[in-house]
Design a protein around this motif. Sequence first.
Motif, PDB file in Angstrom:
ATOM      1  N   GLY A  39       0.811  -1.215   0.000  1.00 62.29           N
ATOM      2  CA  GLY A  39       0.000   0.000   0.000  1.00 62.29           C
ATOM      3  C   GLY A  39       0.841   1.261   0.000  1.00 62.29           C
ATOM      4  O   GLY A  39       0.434   2.296  -0.547  1.00 62.29           O
ATOM      5  N   ASN A  40       2.023   1.202   0.614  1.00 61.31           N
ATOM      6  CA  ASN A  40       2.952   2.337   0.584  1.00 61.31           C
ATOM      7  C   ASN A  40       3.465   2.562  -0.833  1.00 61.31           C
ATOM      8  O   ASN A  40       3.535   3.698  -1.320  1.00 61.31           O
ATOM      9  N   GLN A  41       3.811   1.488  -1.515  1.00 58.32           N
ATOM     10  CA  GLN A  41       4.301   1.600  -2.885  1.00 58.32           C
ATOM     11  C   GLN A  41       3.216   2.130  -3.817  1.00 58.32           C
ATOM     12  O   GLN A  41       3.492   2.951  -4.708  1.00 58.32           O
ATOM     13  N   LEU A  42       1.980   1.692  -3.601  1.00 62.13           N
ATOM     14  CA  LEU A  42       0.879   2.165  -4.443  1.00 62.13           C
ATOM     15  C   LEU A  42       0.582   3.638  -4.181  1.00 62.13           C
ATOM     16  O   LEU A  42       0.250   4.382  -5.119  1.00 62.13           O
ATOM     17  N   LEU A  43       0.698   4.078  -2.927  1.00 66.81           N
ATOM     18  CA  LEU A  43       0.540   5.506  -2.651  1.00 66.81           C
ATOM     19  C   LEU A  43       1.615   6.294  -3.393  1.00 66.81           C
ATOM     20  O   LEU A  43       1.337   7.331  -4.000  1.00 66.81           O
ATOM     21  N   GLY A  44       2.852   5.809  -3.342  1.00 68.52           N
ATOM     22  CA  GLY A  44       3.926   6.479  -4.054  1.00 68.52           C
ATOM     23  C   GLY A  44       3.618   6.638  -5.531  1.00 68.52           C
ATOM     24  O   GLY A  44       3.773   7.725  -6.109  1.00 68.52           O
ATOM     25  N   ARG A  45       3.144   5.585  -6.155  1.00 67.55           N
ATOM     26  CA  ARG A  45       2.846   5.657  -7.587  1.00 67.55           C
ATOM     27  C   ARG A  45       1.633   6.537  -7.858  1.00 67.55           C
ATOM     28  O   ARG A  45       1.589   7.251  -8.876  1.00 67.55           O
ATOM     29  N   ALA A  46       0.629   6.511  -6.977  1.00 70.67           N
ATOM     30  CA  ALA A  46      -0.522   7.399  -7.150  1.00 70.67           C
ATOM     31  C   ALA A  46      -0.114   8.864  -7.037  1.00 70.67           C
ATOM     32  O   ALA A  46      -0.689   9.734  -7.704  1.00 70.67           O
ATOM     33  N   LEU A  47       0.892   9.140  -6.222  1.00 65.61           N
ATOM     34  CA  LEU A  47       1.395  10.501  -6.077  1.00 65.61           C
ATOM     35  C   LEU A  47       2.269  10.918  -7.255  1.00 65.61           C
ATOM     36  O   LEU A  47       2.650  12.084  -7.369  1.00 65.61           O
ATOM     37  N   GLY A  48       2.599   9.969  -8.130  1.00 63.28           N
ATOM     38  CA  GLY A  48       3.415  10.265  -9.294  1.00 63.28           C
ATOM     39  C   GLY A  48       4.881   9.917  -9.138  1.00 63.28           C
ATOM     40  O   GLY A  48       5.702  10.267  -9.994  1.00 63.28           O
ATOM     41  N   LEU A  49       5.222   9.207  -8.062  1.00 63.98           N
ATOM     42  CA  LEU A  49       6.603   8.795  -7.838  1.00 63.98           C
ATOM     43  C   LEU A  49       6.854   7.433  -8.476  1.00 63.98           C
ATOM     44  O   LEU A  49       5.915   6.669  -8.731  1.00 63.98           O
ATOM     45  N   ASP A  50       8.103   7.122  -8.715  1.00 60.68           N
ATOM     46  CA  ASP A  50       8.455   5.826  -9.290  1.00 60.68           C
ATOM     47  C   ASP A  50       8.695   4.801  -8.187  1.00 60.68           C
ATOM     48  O   ASP A  50       8.942   5.152  -7.016  1.00 60.68           O
ATOM     49  N   THR A  51       8.631   3.532  -8.560  1.00 62.39           N
ATOM     50  CA  THR A  51       9.066   2.436  -7.694  1.00 62.39           C
ATOM     51  C   THR A  51      10.121   1.638  -8.432  1.00 62.39           C
ATOM     52  O   THR A  51      10.225   1.697  -9.661  1.00 62.39           O
ATOM     53  N   TYR A  52      10.910   0.882  -7.680  1.00 58.43           N
ATOM     54  CA  TYR A  52      11.978   0.101  -8.283  1.00 58.43           C
ATOM     55  C   TYR A  52      12.191  -1.173  -7.476  1.00 58.43           C
ATOM     56  O   TYR A  52      11.774  -1.268  -6.323  1.00 58.43           O
ATOM     57  N   LYS A  53      12.843  -2.146  -8.104  1.00 60.82           N
ATOM     58  CA  LYS A  53      13.089  -3.424  -7.443  1.00 60.82           C
ATOM     59  C   LYS A  53      14.399  -3.360  -6.658  1.00 60.82           C
ATOM     60  O   LYS A  53      15.433  -2.955  -7.199  1.00 60.82           O
ATOM     61  N   LEU A  54      14.329  -3.755  -5.404  1.00 64.23           N
ATOM     62  CA  LEU A  54      15.521  -3.791  -4.565  1.00 64.23           C
ATOM     63  C   LEU A  54      16.388  -5.002  -4.916  1.00 64.23           C
ATOM     64  O   LEU A  54      15.872  -6.013  -5.421  1.00 64.23           O
ATOM     65  N   PRO A  55      17.681  -4.928  -4.637  1.00 63.41           N
ATOM     66  CA  PRO A  55      18.547  -6.070  -4.979  1.00 63.41           C
ATOM     67  C   PRO A  55      18.108  -7.373  -4.317  1.00 63.41           C
ATOM     68  O   PRO A  55      18.037  -8.415  -4.971  1.00 63.41           O
ATOM     69  N   PHE A  56      17.839  -7.314  -2.999  1.00 65.57           N
ATOM     70  CA  PHE A  56      17.391  -8.535  -2.317  1.00 65.57           C
ATOM     71  C   PHE A  56      16.267  -8.279  -1.328  1.00 65.57           C
ATOM     72  O   PHE A  56      15.809  -9.204  -0.665  1.00 65.57           O
ATOM     73  N   GLY A  57      15.791  -7.049  -1.226  1.00 64.83           N
ATOM     74  CA  GLY A  57      14.611  -6.754  -0.419  1.00 64.83           C
ATOM     75  C   GLY A  57      14.864  -6.765   1.076  1.00 64.83           C
ATOM     76  O   GLY A  57      15.984  -6.968   1.550  1.00 64.83           O
TER      77      GLY A  57
END
Length: 387
Positions: free
Chosen positions: A261-279
């Motif tokens: 839900g944090n990542q989806l808020l970021g994208r709704a706000l217009g920010l990008d998301t990315y894949k972490l090396p190992f999370g």
Amino acid sequence: MPVFDPAILVLEDGTRFTGRAYGARGTTFGEAVFATGMTGYQETLTDPSYAGQIVIQTAPHIGNTGVNDVDNESSRIWVAGYVVREPSRIVSNWRATSSLNDELVRQHIVGISHVDTRALTRHLRDKGAQRAGIFSGADADLDASEQLAQVQRSPRMAGLNLSGQVTTPEEYVVPAVGESLGNLVVVDLGVKRATVRKLSEQGFDVHVLPYSATFEQIVALQPAGVFFSNGPGDPAASREVISTLSQVLAQRIPFFGICFGNQLLGRALGLDTYKLPFGHRGINQPVLDKATGRVEITAQNHGFAVKADTEGVIDSPSGFGRVEVSHVGLNDQVVEGLNCLDIPAFSVQYHPEATAGPHDSDYLFTRFKDLIVATREGAATTEGAAN
């Protein structure tokens, strides 16, 4: 001497780890990730956020307390496969109703034991999370080149939308504990039972909706607030859910999101998301609350993160006003929380319900309630002034 069936873990870079079959026999594929929790393996296995992943437990001894009917975080085990160093030979807990091995067999979860999980974890830390396969029993005898080819043909986590696989098939309601403050909508992207319980304990009638719920279905419930849960997959692949969230934000309905839900808020706000090396996975992840300077030990399970400057105030590219990064991971400076300054919305990248795990972040549920109450009182004041 007991006879053990063989098993092999094969990573997409060709690295192989031999061991013994654990749980169900057969073949399974998923993204190999490691979880650093010393306790709570049952909660990890039944957390829907782990769908599509082969989970490696860094704790060396797993299964000593068995499994029970109370600690499940959902209706089933979701991991794609399971890797442990030393499975317990006996179950020693008065709450246990079954052994972990028997439960893995019952739910057809293919695993492998007697693997050097320390070496495996160090490899993934150096090379990053990657696709993997477990071949156990008769499948362990497949040609090594064929095993590797099957792993390399399996889906990558990037681009996968897994919410539809883990969400509730239909709406259900958990009544408020005590006097009700109104309806709260939870969009189930892979929600844990403890999260729903925590929200009901704040005094809300919690309506849990499938991930495909439309904005019209949400507002029909006249929600005091909207909550987006944790869940698996790539946030960039959840365009419809992001569109729904954008409508929630535009209507200034109080919003709280955790993990996915944090990542989806970021994208709704217009920010990008990315894949972490190992999370980040486990119940010992240190996070700094920038507002208080307090360090929280948190429970986490995510392989993607929001891309944003951790200092200063950001203007939302989607037009939702000012945004600040509220929490930062101390191990790698990853964004661990967002706070909107012009609309009633915030989120964190971790699991404040934390079962099993630390309870440093329980206050966030109260913070959400306070935000809802403050938004409601502000709307009443504005309406009164207009009249």
